[in-house]
Enzyme design. Sequence first.
Site, mmCIF file in Angstrom:
data_model
loop_
_atom_site.group_PDB
_atom_site.id
_atom_site.type_symbol
_atom_site.label_atom_id
_atom_site.label_comp_id
_atom_site.label_asym_id
_atom_site.label_seq_id
_atom_site.Cartn_x
_atom_site.Cartn_y
_atom_site.Cartn_z
ATOM 1 C CD GLU A 251 -1.954 2.139 1.711
ATOM 2 O OE1 GLU A 251 -1.722 2.962 0.872
ATOM 3 O OE2 GLU A 251 -2.205 2.138 3.047
ATOM 4 C CB CYS A 285 -1.660 6.897 1.310
ATOM 5 S SG CYS A 285 -0.381 6.391 2.307
HETATM 6 C C1 SIN Z 1 -3.071 5.743 4.676
HETATM 7 O O1 SIN Z 1 -2.703 6.650 4.516
HETATM 8 O O2 SIN Z 1 -2.275 4.874 4.490
HETATM 9 C C2 SIN Z 1 -4.339 5.245 5.330
HETATM 10 C C3 SIN Z 1 -5.339 6.286 5.175
HETATM 11 C C4 SIN Z 1 -6.762 5.488 5.320
HETATM 12 O O3 SIN Z 1 -6.956 4.184 5.902
HETATM 13 O O4 SIN Z 1 -7.785 6.369 5.257
#
Ligand code: SIN
Length: 478
Positions: A251, A285
């Site tokens: 991820e 992210c």
């Molecule tokens: C992430 O930033 O990797 C996760 C964000 C989320 O689960 O909404």
Amino acid sequence: MPILDLSKPLYFTDDWEIAEKTYAINNPTTGKTILNIADCGVKEAKRAVKIADESFLLWRQKTAFERSKILMNWYELILEHVEELAQTMTLEMAKPIRESRGEVAYAAGFVNWYAEEAKRVYGETFPSHMANKRAMMIKQPVGPVFAITPWNFPLAMLTRKAAPALAAGCTVILKPAEQTPISALLLAKLWQDAGGPSGTLQVLPCEKPAELSELIIADPRIRKITFTGSTKVGKLLYKQSAETVKKISLELGGHAPFIIFEDADIELAVKEVVASKFRNSGQTCVCTNRIYTHSSIVSEFARAYAKSAQNLVVGDPADDTTDIGPLVNQASLQKVSSHVDDALSKGARIITGGKALHGLFYAPTVITDIKDNMLIMQEESFGPIAPIISFDSEEEVLKMANNTEYGLAAYIYTNNLSRAYKVAEALEYGIIGVNDGVPSAPYAPFGGLKQSGLGREGGKWGIEEFLETKYISVSLTQ
Ligand code: SIN
């Protein structure tokens, strides 16, 4: 009583152990050291692999119902300790406390979901081409897992990986982010208190993890890697896992566009874009990186959006009223500042913000007159800066939105249902929020296309990443 006494540098294998080496964990808000934490290395990693392998043989033999019960206990214990977990997270990485409490619930949600899902790992029977043959497929745990989690969601990314792995019958060695090992150790203690058998979930904090990770990944007994973090590191882990042909979930980074069409309700759109952009001070992210707004409403939207950004409370993340805390470290602050400086040098215009404040704080920033060659348009800023770009047609904006190597999350705001479907289908992203700036949920698939990753976490899809498919053909002899 606190969940865990960390006055000694503990790490967790088949029991609590005291590390020979330590490193300091600093509070990003004050710059002061919170405590010295265990710094695990190659020696600890070797032992952890042996433990993960041995305990896998026992854990996989438990019934799904037994595993489910322990996960459910874990879920309840997490919810009993919301405040301590949230405060710890805010101390370690400066997430505003209201969001930290939300993250504890989000993290617990994955444990709850996979406690249920453990009991739904179904096999199948299917027709054979021969009258005397019976064909079936069963699913089995893939084996010991190495999980590497990020600092921006110290609890939720841990449970999003560990809960499905444990539910499937895998054991887990977890390497938490360098900045946030305390949260991970607390979750490990709650796992132990929940009845999690020895060696099923190990936590090895480490300041410079390259050597430790390489060793664990090279070991053929580890059958699965799951990682959340940068695309650069993800590519390296992908290469390293190839040597022993491991399953891998990645991820990675994103560069999310938010498209606001001319039929959008501007007030509601502003609310969703603020939530999507400034969540965790811009450090997720899936945070919006590019705001595409139709030319007929761009001025009105930019004014309203800048006003909302100005109203965000920047301050101590431990304070209930705070919306934006400091960035996690100096490197993050430098990246955000350099993106803004680069944009300004290429002709961008600041509507609000645009400057570093004290310490690691950066003002919520709205910026316009954006060009494609600006860093802000190519790299993830991971901070509270929001570039607004005007567009004229659906075709044009789709082209701009898809023009990136990333494909994690994208958002649209429109009141036109047909357009919502058409654009959602045409966007090359793994997650689409339609009039929804925060679509993540434990029951939904989370993951990216293109260089944003491999595999999916969450929902019924998340557990599949920790399962192997086995075909059994039975030939009847009489
Ligand atoms: C992430 O930033 O990797 C996760 C964000 C989320 O689960 O909404």
